[in-house]
Design a protein around this motif. Structure first.
Motif, PDB file in Angstrom:
ATOM      1  N   UNK A  32       0.857  -1.197   0.000  1.00 13.67           N
ATOM      2  CA  UNK A  32       0.000   0.000   0.000  1.00 13.67           C
ATOM      3  C   UNK A  32       0.889   1.241   0.000  1.00 13.67           C
ATOM      4  N   UNK A  33       0.765   2.059  -1.036  1.00 16.08           N
ATOM      5  CA  UNK A  33       1.602   3.272  -1.130  1.00 16.08           C
ATOM      6  C   UNK A  33       0.709   4.496  -0.900  1.00 16.08           C
ATOM      7  N   UNK A  34       0.969   5.230   0.173  1.00 20.62           N
ATOM      8  CA  UNK A  34       0.129   6.400   0.451  1.00 20.62           C
ATOM      9  C   UNK A  34       0.450   7.012   1.801  1.00 20.62           C
ATOM     10  N   UNK A  35      -0.494   7.780   2.312  1.00 24.10           N
ATOM     11  CA  UNK A  35      -0.284   8.476   3.581  1.00 24.10           C
ATOM     12  C   UNK A  35      -1.062   7.843   4.720  1.00 24.10           C
ATOM     13  N   UNK A  36      -1.364   8.628   5.762  1.00 22.60           N
ATOM     14  CA  UNK A  36      -1.981   8.031   6.955  1.00 22.60           C
ATOM     15  C   UNK A  36      -3.372   7.456   6.691  1.00 22.60           C
ATOM     16  N   UNK A  37      -4.151   8.061   5.804  1.00 23.01           N
ATOM     17  CA  UNK A  37      -5.474   7.520   5.454  1.00 23.01           C
ATOM     18  C   UNK A  37      -5.341   6.152   4.795  1.00 23.01           C
ATOM     19  N   UNK A  38      -4.374   6.037   3.902  1.00 16.32           N
ATOM     20  CA  UNK A  38      -4.104   4.770   3.212  1.00 16.32           C
ATOM     21  C   UNK A  38      -3.716   3.698   4.223  1.00 16.32           C
ATOM     22  N   UNK A  39      -2.885   4.095   5.178  1.00 18.02           N
ATOM     23  CA  UNK A  39      -2.399   3.122   6.164  1.00 18.02           C
ATOM     24  C   UNK A  39      -3.517   2.702   7.126  1.00 18.02           C
ATOM     25  N   UNK A  40      -4.402   3.618   7.456  1.00 20.25           N
ATOM     26  CA  UNK A  40      -5.524   3.266   8.333  1.00 20.25           C
ATOM     27  C   UNK A  40      -6.355   2.173   7.656  1.00 20.25           C
TER      28      UNK A  40
ATOM     29  N   UNK B 268       4.541  13.581   6.875  1.00 17.81           N
ATOM     30  CA  UNK B 268       3.984  13.601   8.233  1.00 17.81           C
ATOM     31  C   UNK B 268       3.803  12.212   8.831  1.00 17.81           C
ATOM     32  N   UNK B 269       4.607  11.232   8.392  1.00 17.27           N
ATOM     33  CA  UNK B 269       4.463   9.901   8.988  1.00 17.27           C
ATOM     34  C   UNK B 269       5.636   9.597   9.907  1.00 17.27           C
ATOM     35  N   UNK B 270       5.305   9.032  11.044  1.00 12.64           N
ATOM     36  CA  UNK B 270       6.331   8.636  12.006  1.00 12.64           C
ATOM     37  C   UNK B 270       7.016   7.357  11.496  1.00 12.64           C
ATOM     38  N   UNK B 271       8.343   7.270  11.691  1.00 13.56           N
ATOM     39  CA  UNK B 271       9.070   6.052  11.288  1.00 13.56           C
ATOM     40  C   UNK B 271       9.846   6.223  10.003  1.00 13.56           C
ATOM     41  N   UNK B 272       9.886   7.429   9.478  1.00 11.02           N
ATOM     42  CA  UNK B 272      10.726   7.702   8.319  1.00 11.02           C
ATOM     43  C   UNK B 272      11.165   9.165   8.357  1.00 11.02           C
ATOM     44  N   UNK B 273      12.396   9.418   7.967  1.00  7.44           N
ATOM     45  CA  UNK B 273      12.846  10.817   7.923  1.00  7.44           C
ATOM     46  C   UNK B 273      12.171  11.542   6.765  1.00  7.44           C
ATOM     47  N   UNK B 274      11.876  10.787   5.693  1.00  3.54           N
ATOM     48  CA  UNK B 274      11.284  11.400   4.498  1.00  3.54           C
ATOM     49  C   UNK B 274      10.173  10.521   3.924  1.00  3.54           C
TER      50      UNK B 274
ATOM     51  N   UNK C 288      11.812  -0.775   9.460  1.00  2.00           N
ATOM     52  CA  UNK C 288      10.387  -1.121   9.502  1.00  2.00           C
ATOM     53  C   UNK C 288       9.782  -0.606  10.803  1.00  2.00           C
ATOM     54  N   UNK C 289       8.579  -0.038  10.684  1.00  2.00           N
ATOM     55  CA  UNK C 289       7.851   0.447  11.866  1.00  2.00           C
ATOM     56  C   UNK C 289       6.442  -0.123  11.786  1.00  2.00           C
ATOM     57  N   UNK C 290       5.828  -0.468  12.905  1.00  2.00           N
ATOM     58  CA  UNK C 290       4.431  -0.913  12.875  1.00  2.00           C
ATOM     59  C   UNK C 290       3.578   0.161  12.225  1.00  2.00           C
ATOM     60  N   UNK C 291       2.723  -0.253  11.308  1.00  2.00           N
ATOM     61  CA  UNK C 291       1.866   0.727  10.624  1.00  2.00           C
ATOM     62  C   UNK C 291       1.073   1.534  11.653  1.00  2.00           C
ATOM     63  N   UNK C 292       0.556   0.823  12.668  1.00  2.00           N
ATOM     64  CA  UNK C 292      -0.263   1.506  13.667  1.00  2.00           C
ATOM     65  C   UNK C 292       0.525   2.626  14.351  1.00  2.00           C
ATOM     66  N   UNK C 293       1.766   2.332  14.647  1.00  2.00           N
ATOM     67  CA  UNK C 293       2.620   3.324  15.321  1.00  2.00           C
ATOM     68  C   UNK C 293       2.875   4.529  14.399  1.00  2.00           C
ATOM     69  N   UNK C 294       3.070   4.242  13.124  1.00  2.00           N
ATOM     70  CA  UNK C 294       3.355   5.339  12.184  1.00  2.00           C
ATOM     71  C   UNK C 294       2.143   6.268  12.055  1.00  2.00           C
ATOM     72  N   UNK C 295       0.942   5.693  12.191  1.00  2.00           N
ATOM     73  CA  UNK C 295      -0.268   6.540  12.106  1.00  2.00           C
ATOM     74  C   UNK C 295      -0.449   7.319  13.417  1.00  2.00           C
TER      75      UNK C 295
END
Ligand code: F6P
Length: 327
Positions: free
Chosen positions: A102-110, A133-139, A300-307
């Motif tokens: 899944x390639x996208x932002x926080x809505x995609x990850x939710x 604006x996602x946690x777990x990546x510098x960019x 790798x970061x848990x998707x939930x944590x990144x959101x």
């Protein structure tokens, strides 16, 4: 040996430069590893409408340099309901897809997190959004290209601001995130930067502009992120003008010209690294993780944590520095 035989890849939410480089990397890494690859068009909407296309190494020729997304994207309301996700999952299973990128932002990850938990399908997320604006990546993918687009615009506006002795208010994207505004504001030498994460009193902004005018600044540029709490560039300009009438005031809203365009080399390489890492993570048995770049290493970061932590990125020290460098 992984049991995954067929991987679906999709882009969702706002398009971001570098998404195509990532799709190319996902498809080719999968094919290289003997996995069948499927492109899902229009994100979650495509799962509901059965928009599945078989992809091979040649399907992703000549796309690394393209902005937007060849898989298209959409914002899908049906997928927000459990029934919508159940229908999407049924279609995914019928298409023989075992796992998703899944390639996208926080809505995609939710959406990806819910689908994976409810129906036990492995998902790896790739952070693709200009907002960074996602946690777990510098960019995040697209952020570098978008900020360079904004800087180009600021440079041009500065020519006019300086020639006419004007005060410009330039609004940039970022509903919840001030990353673009801060980065482009510093790189463009902005006199002030207004961000969604930080309340700015109009009086303080006026004091700063007055100080500049008092020390022979003949023009100024204020960068405003669209989600800034005073209500956007037009409102800020109006309120400043009511109390501080030194300059001729102009407003420019950069809007959607910030999202498209050919990705920078940084975003092309980032998309390639993310796509390669995402498929390898799935094949290694990872699930519900986001690939990210931290100190130039894939992490790798848990998707939930990144959101959950997605709005914690404001770098106060940079904002402070920008104020000092703009005196
Ligand atoms: O999430 C990326 C983003 O560009 C935000 O900065 C902006 O607020 C939003 O998308 C705009 O979305 P749309 O294209 O749906 O209007």
């Amino acid at each position: 040996m992984s049991t995954i035989k067929k991987i679906g890849v999709f882009t969702s939410g706002g398009d971001a430069p570098g998404m195509n480089a990532c799709v190319r990397a996902v498809v080719r890494t999968g094919i290289y590893s003997g996995v069948e690859m499927v492109g899902i068009q229009q994100g979650y909407q495509g799962m509901i409408d059965k928009k599945f296309i078989k992809m091979d190494a040649r399907s992703v020729c000549h796309i690394i340099q393209l902005g937007g997304t060849i898989l298209k994207t959409a914002r899908c309301l049906d997928f927000k309901t459990k029934e919508g996700r159940a229908f999407a999952y049924k279609n995914i299973k019928e298409a023989g897809i075992d796992a998703l990128v899944a390639i996208g932002g926080d809505g995609t990850f939710t959406g990806a997190e819910l689908l994976s938990r409810e129906f036990d399908i492995p998902v790896i997320g790739v952070p693709g959004t200009i907002d960074n604006d996602l946690y777990g990546t510098d960019f995040t993918l697209g952020y570098d290209t978008a900020t360079n687009t904004v800087i180009d615009a600021i440079d041009k506006i500065r020519d006019t601001a300086a020639s006419h002795d004007r005060l410009f208010f330039v609004e940039v994207m970022g509903r919840d995130s001030g990353c673009i505004a801060l980065q482009a504001g510093i790189a463009g030498g902005a006199e002030a930067i207004l961000l969604p994460e930080k309340d700015t009193a109009i009086e303080d902004l006026i004091s700063k502009l007055e100080a500049g005018a008092g020390s022979n600044k003949t023009s100024s540029i204020v960068i405003i992120a669209e989600g800034e709490k005073n209500g956007g560039a037009y409102n800020v300009a109006k309120r400043v003008k009511e109390k501080f009438n030194f300059y001729d005031v102009k407003v420019t809203i950069l809007g959607h010209l910030q999202r498209g365009g050919s990705p920078t080399s940084f975003d092309r390489v980032l998309g390639s690294r993310f796509g390669y890492a995402a498929v390898n993570a799935l094949l290694a048995g990872e699930n519900r993780k986001m690939v990210g770049l931290v100190s130039n290493k894939i992490q790798l970061t848990d998707i939930q944590e990144s959101i959950t932590n997605h709005s914690t990125k404001l770098e106060e020290d940079l904002l402070e520095m920008s104020h000092i460098l703009a005196i």
